[in-house]
Design a protein around this motif. Structure first.
Motif, PDB file in Angstrom:
ATOM      1  N   CYS A 231       0.849  -1.189   0.000  1.00 37.29           N
ATOM      2  CA  CYS A 231       0.000   0.000   0.000  1.00 37.29           C
ATOM      3  C   CYS A 231       0.888   1.243   0.000  1.00 37.29           C
ATOM      4  O   CYS A 231       1.602   1.512   0.973  1.00 37.29           O
ATOM      5  CB  CYS A 231      -0.917  -0.004   1.223  1.00 37.29           C
ATOM      6  SG  CYS A 231      -1.983   1.446   1.345  1.00 37.29           S
ATOM      7  N   ASP A 232       0.860   1.991  -1.071  1.00 37.34           N
ATOM      8  CA  ASP A 232       1.678   3.201  -1.165  1.00 37.34           C
ATOM      9  C   ASP A 232       1.190   4.259  -0.180  1.00 37.34           C
ATOM     10  O   ASP A 232      -0.010   4.424   0.024  1.00 37.34           O
ATOM     11  CB  ASP A 232       1.613   3.775  -2.584  1.00 37.34           C
ATOM     12  CG  ASP A 232       2.324   2.897  -3.599  1.00 37.34           C
ATOM     13  OD1 ASP A 232       3.244   2.162  -3.192  1.00 37.34           O
ATOM     14  OD2 ASP A 232       1.939   2.936  -4.785  1.00 37.34           O
ATOM     15  N   GLY A 233       2.132   4.958   0.412  1.00 42.40           N
ATOM     16  CA  GLY A 233       1.775   6.082   1.271  1.00 42.40           C
ATOM     17  C   GLY A 233       1.816   5.805   2.755  1.00 42.40           C
ATOM     18  O   GLY A 233       1.637   6.719   3.565  1.00 42.40           O
ATOM     19  N   ILE A 234       2.058   4.563   3.162  1.00 47.81           N
ATOM     20  CA  ILE A 234       2.136   4.240   4.591  1.00 47.81           C
ATOM     21  C   ILE A 234       3.482   4.702   5.146  1.00 47.81           C
ATOM     22  O   ILE A 234       4.536   4.420   4.581  1.00 47.81           O
ATOM     23  CB  ILE A 234       1.962   2.729   4.831  1.00 47.81           C
ATOM     24  CG1 ILE A 234       0.525   2.305   4.537  1.00 47.81           C
ATOM     25  CG2 ILE A 234       2.322   2.362   6.269  1.00 47.81           C
ATOM     26  CD1 ILE A 234       0.283   0.822   4.716  1.00 47.81           C
ATOM     27  N   ASP A 235       3.445   5.405   6.279  1.00 49.11           N
ATOM     28  CA  ASP A 235       4.675   5.862   6.926  1.00 49.11           C
ATOM     29  C   ASP A 235       5.161   4.883   7.992  1.00 49.11           C
ATOM     30  O   ASP A 235       6.364   4.767   8.232  1.00 49.11           O
ATOM     31  CB  ASP A 235       4.447   7.235   7.561  1.00 49.11           C
ATOM     32  CG  ASP A 235       4.202   8.310   6.518  1.00 49.11           C
ATOM     33  OD1 ASP A 235       5.077   8.503   5.656  1.00 49.11           O
ATOM     34  OD2 ASP A 235       3.131   8.949   6.555  1.00 49.11           O
ATOM     35  N   ALA A 236       4.239   4.213   8.658  1.00 45.22           N
ATOM     36  CA  ALA A 236       4.608   3.241   9.691  1.00 45.22           C
ATOM     37  C   ALA A 236       3.425   2.315   9.932  1.00 45.22           C
ATOM     38  O   ALA A 236       2.272   2.678   9.669  1.00 45.22           O
ATOM     39  CB  ALA A 236       5.000   3.933  10.993  1.00 45.22           C
ATOM     40  N   ILE A 237       3.723   1.134  10.449  1.00 41.68           N
ATOM     41  CA  ILE A 237       2.669   0.162  10.753  1.00 41.68           C
ATOM     42  C   ILE A 237       2.694  -0.170  12.240  1.00 41.68           C
ATOM     43  O   ILE A 237       3.754  -0.406  12.827  1.00 41.68           O
ATOM     44  CB  ILE A 237       2.836  -1.119   9.919  1.00 41.68           C
ATOM     45  CG1 ILE A 237       2.483  -0.829   8.454  1.00 41.68           C
ATOM     46  CG2 ILE A 237       1.969  -2.256  10.456  1.00 41.68           C
ATOM     47  CD1 ILE A 237       2.632  -2.016   7.525  1.00 41.68           C
TER      48      ILE A 237
END
Length: 246
Positions: free
Chosen positions: A65-71
């Motif tokens: 998923c493009d755009g995720i900064d952290a999980i």
């Protein structure tokens, strides 16, 4: 200048994930951007409830998923290692719910992978950021109570017994130590550092998890921590920090 919105992803959509999403909702520059659950309905319902843009039925799909900064890892204890490693291998920053992992071997691999991939990795230990903890550290640094020599701390609650409940389920990494014992342990390590010696005793129940555990930690300069955690009794859940001045 407008600040960039920090986009969070979440793996595992149980009770703690809801609390995390509710906390993110009050922040101006952060949002839950994508979530994943292996139960399709849970992912869809969670996304609708918190206005999440993307939801997935597999953790692997979330990695792309493009755009995720952290999980944020919010799965049961025994899955923290594999879920964290999945993210780190894709060079995605991780905030992993406590406990970090089930054992030291797993933690060492997680840390080594994060370093090798130059990727942020952190345990989500919320008590570290309480204003009261900051105040305690300030008082100790300012020598208000003198040199600290003893810590007594406990954390306990009476959980309704259910063999399938995560705190009583051995297969899910249940037990008092991993679930809540880390809180008094954290306080002792934060203030005293690494112990020289650890003595521990536990009472195991019918599901073979530690329902109660008691610990005595010896530290350099004759410092000591006396700690207790239980999931079968409501305890005061408090800490006493003793110094040479009181």
């Amino acid at each position: 200048m407008t600040k960039k919105t920090f986009h969070w992803g979440i793996i595992g959509l149980g009770k703690i994930a809801h609390k995390f999403a509710q906390g993110i909702a009050v922040l101006e520059n952060a949002s839950v951007y994508a979530v994943a659950s292996r139960t399709p309905k849970k992912a869809k319902d969670f996304a609708r409830q918190y206005n999440v843009e993307f939801y997935y039925n597999s953790y692997e799909d979330l990695m792309y998923c493009d755009g995720i900064d952290a999980i944020y890892i919010a799965t049961p204890h025994v899955f923290h290692f594999e879920n964290t490693m999945l993210c780190l291998r894709h060079k995605i920053a991780v905030l992993c719910e406590k406990p970090f992992a089930i054992n030291n071997r797993q933690v060492q691999k997680m840390v080594a992978t994060a370093k090798a991939n130059n990727t942020f990795l952190m345990e989500a230990l919320w008590t570290r950021f309480l204003p009261s903890i900051e105040k305690v550290l300030e008082l100790i640094a300012n020598d208000v109570i003198g040199e600290v020599h003893t810590i007594k701390a406990d954390f306990g609650f009476k959980a309704k017994f259910d063999p399938q409940n995560r705190v009583f389920n051995n297969a899910l990494g249940g037990g008092a130590l991993l679930d809540i014992g880390i809180y008094p342990l954290f306080l002792a390590l934060l203030i005293f550092g690494k112990p020289n010696n650890i003595q521990a005793s536990a009472k195991t129940g019918t599901t073979y998890v530690d329902e109660t555990c008691a610990m005595i930690l010896d530290f350099p300069k004759n410092k000591i921590a006396i700690l207790h955690a239980t999931i079968i009794a409501d305890t005061p859940t408090e800490a006493f920090i003793y110094g040479s001045k009181g």
